[in-house]
Design an enzyme around this catalytic site. Structure first.
Site, PDB file in Angstrom:
ATOM      1  N   TYR A 142       0.802  -1.026  -0.005  1.00 20.34           N
ATOM      2  CA  TYR A 142       0.002  -0.083   0.070  1.00 20.34           C
ATOM      3  C   TYR A 142       0.882   1.275   0.110  1.00 20.34           C
ATOM      4  CZ  TYR A 142      -4.518  -1.773   0.868  1.00 20.34           C
ATOM      5  OH  TYR A 142      -5.913  -2.682   0.521  1.00 20.34           O
ATOM      6  N   LYS A 192       3.470 -15.033   1.611  1.00 19.67           N
ATOM      7  CA  LYS A 192       3.785 -15.914   0.611  1.00 19.67           C
ATOM      8  C   LYS A 192       5.420 -16.046   0.594  1.00 19.67           C
ATOM      9  CE  LYS A 192       1.644 -17.020  -2.957  1.00 19.67           C
ATOM     10  NZ  LYS A 192       1.053 -18.386  -3.438  1.00 19.67           N
ATOM     11  N   ASP A 225      -2.378 -18.079   0.234  1.00 19.62           N
ATOM     12  CA  ASP A 225      -3.647 -18.504  -0.604  1.00 19.62           C
ATOM     13  C   ASP A 225      -4.221 -19.649   0.009  1.00 19.62           C
ATOM     14  OD1 ASP A 225      -1.141 -19.965  -0.903  1.00 19.62           O
ATOM     15  OD2 ASP A 225      -1.505 -20.374  -3.127  1.00 19.62           O
ATOM     16  N   ASP A 249      -6.137  -7.214   3.579  1.00 17.38           N
ATOM     17  CA  ASP A 249      -7.264  -6.387   2.870  1.00 17.38           C
ATOM     18  C   ASP A 249      -8.290  -7.734   2.503  1.00 17.38           C
ATOM     19  OD1 ASP A 249      -9.123  -4.533   1.954  1.00 17.38           O
ATOM     20  OD2 ASP A 249      -7.848  -4.797  -0.165  1.00 17.38           O
ATOM     21  N   ASP A 253     -12.026  -9.242   4.297  1.00 15.98           N
ATOM     22  CA  ASP A 253     -13.159  -9.420   3.464  1.00 15.98           C
ATOM     23  C   ASP A 253     -13.749 -10.962   3.308  1.00 15.98           C
ATOM     24  OD1 ASP A 253     -13.137  -6.752   2.838  1.00 15.98           O
ATOM     25  OD2 ASP A 253     -13.814  -6.862   0.908  1.00 15.98           O
TER      26      ASP A 253
HETATM   27  C1  IPM Z   1     -10.405  -1.522   3.868  1.00 15.42           C
HETATM   28  C2  IPM Z   1     -10.914  -0.899   2.394  1.00 15.42           C
HETATM   29  C3  IPM Z   1      -9.632   0.128   2.251  1.00 15.42           C
HETATM   30  C4  IPM Z   1      -8.132  -0.561   1.994  1.00 15.42           C
HETATM   31  C5  IPM Z   1      -9.963   0.754   1.090  1.00 15.42           C
HETATM   32  C6  IPM Z   1     -11.105   1.752   1.188  1.00 15.42           C
HETATM   33  C7  IPM Z   1      -8.568   1.984   0.957  1.00 15.42           C
HETATM   34  O1  IPM Z   1     -10.842  -1.678   1.531  1.00 15.42           O
HETATM   35  O2  IPM Z   1     -10.365  -0.872   4.771  1.00 15.42           O
HETATM   36  O3  IPM Z   1     -10.343  -2.847   3.830  1.00 15.42           O
HETATM   37  O4  IPM Z   1      -7.891  -1.360   0.908  1.00 15.42           O
HETATM   38  O5  IPM Z   1      -7.480  -0.755   2.850  1.00 15.42           O
HETATM   39 MG    MG Z   2     -10.877  -3.900   2.014  1.00 11.43          MG
END
Ligand code: IPM
Ligand code: MG
Length: 368
Positions: A142, A192, A225, A249, A253
């Site tokens: 990032y 990884k 992975d 990230d 999710d």
């Molecule tokens: C998260 C989001 C952020 C990230 C975005 C909105 C920049 O997806 O907090 O997971 O990628 O970190």
């Molecule tokens: Mg995210």
């Protein structure tokens, strides 16, 4: 002594709506529990861009550095898709994370009993799930340099750099081990190392920290992975998952969806302790700004409310108040009260964002 200070940054999309419910909860704790905060509010993301031409004004950044905790709603929306990269709403969020040095991002994925049927996985695989992802938040791909879009041999090349120093890995590893000691005492570190040197270093440093100071915590390593696969195969094998910024990230999710709804998941981003002993901190729901449902009073405020519960626990040492709030959310769900994201085809009528907030307050009132 003055009250602890909170900076609220509702941001964009449903951020405003869900934060309105959090403000009711903050007021409730002030009125009913004598837990008072000095609350200020400002702009971030697209809202800040509209007002100031930047997704985070320097004055807002300075305020964020001064307060005891920041509460953030969400940033982004289609309206801002065509903006230059440097002023996109997300840059505001990333600047806060970077300049506050919030290196440890805690993303708990808990499956509330009442919601086990909402998961895309079978109920027995997710019911009782309680994992904590610790995502490194201030480094890795990032932020690594060099980065950019350059021209080489008459064509464009896009570059991002995955870069980690030993100290960056060490400090987030310590956060994960410390958390594990207060939970199931297990850490699984994901990278990884089979293809990336930064992954080899990650594994080395995590192992060193473990041997030096946390040998009583169970540590395992997994390629990221495989970690993604294991999260959907048998998520209950995990307690704390430690991973880098980009893998974190994705994996968070994925873990979030196991619980049935992104609308339920809070997060805490913590940095080093400030002079008053509290960590630098920002709390935000894992979900985004959901522009498709904004302004309709139907977003689920739970994730943002549960993020405030994390603030009570991690910034203000109010573990009992945090548990009280989490239990109130859980009881509301157990009563079948649901926002639209949590309705099933056979369900009844969905309640609105504000009705959900009110239901949580009723539950708090019923329990004091
Ligand atoms: C998260 C989001 C952020 C990230 C975005 C909105 C920049 O997806 O907090 O997971 O990628 O970190
Ligand atoms: Mg995210």
């Amino acid at each position: 002594m003055s009250n602890p200070s909170l900076l609220i940054l509702p941001g964009d999309g449903i951020g405003q709506e869900v934060m309105a419910e959090v403000k009711k909860i903050i007021d409730w704790f002030g009125d009913k529990q004598d837990l008072k905060f000095d609350v200020s509010e400002d702009l971030v993301g697209g809202a800040a861009y509209d007002a100031h031409g930047t997704p985070l004004h320097d004055d807002t950044m300075a305020k964020a550095q001064e307060v005891d905790a920041v509460l953030l709603g969400a940033v982004g929306g289609p309206k801002y898709d065509d903006l230059d990269f440097s002023v996109k709403p997300e840059r505001g969020l990333l600047r806060l994370r970077k300049e506050m040095d919030l290196f440890a991002n805690l993303r708990p994925a808990q499956c509330f009993d009442a919601l086990a049927d909402f998961s895309s996985l079978k109920k027995d695989i997710v019911s009782g799930l309680d994992i904590m992802i610790v995502r490194e938040l201030t480094s890795g791909s990032y932020f690594g340099e060099p980065r950019g879009i350059f021209t080489e041999n008459n064509e464009r090349v896009g570059i991002n750099t995955q870069r980690y120093t030993e100290s960056e890995i060490e400090r987030v590893a310590r956060s994960a081990f410390e958390l594990a000691k207060r939970r199931g005492n297990k850490v699984c570190s994901m990278e990884k190392a089979n293809v990336m040197e930064s992954g080899i270093l990650w594994r080395d440093v995590v192992t060193e920290v473990h041997q030096a100071d946390y040998a009583d915590v169970e540590l395992s390593h997994m390629y990221a992975d495989n970690g993604a696969m294991q999260l959907v195969r048998a998520p209950k094998q995990f307690d704390v998952i430690l991973t880098d910024n980009l893998f974190g990230d994705l994996l968070s999710d994925c873990a979030a969806m196991l619980t049935g709804s992104l609308g339920m998941l809070p997060s805490a981003s913590l940095g080093a302790p400030m002079e008053n002993g509290r960590p630098k901190a920002m709390y935000e729901p894992v979900h985004g700004s959901a522009p498709d449902i904004m302004g309709q009073n139907k977003a689920n405020p739970s994730a943002c409310i549960l993020s405030f519960a994390m603030a009570l626990r991690y910034s203000f040492d109010q573990g009992d108040a945090a548990t009280m709030l989490e239990k109130a959310v859980e009881s509301v769900l157990a009563k079948g009260i649901r926002t639209a994201d949590l309705m099933q085809a056979d369900g009844g009528k969905a309640v609105s964002t504000s009705e959900m907030g009110d239901a949580i307050i009723n539950e708090l009132n019923a329990n004091v």
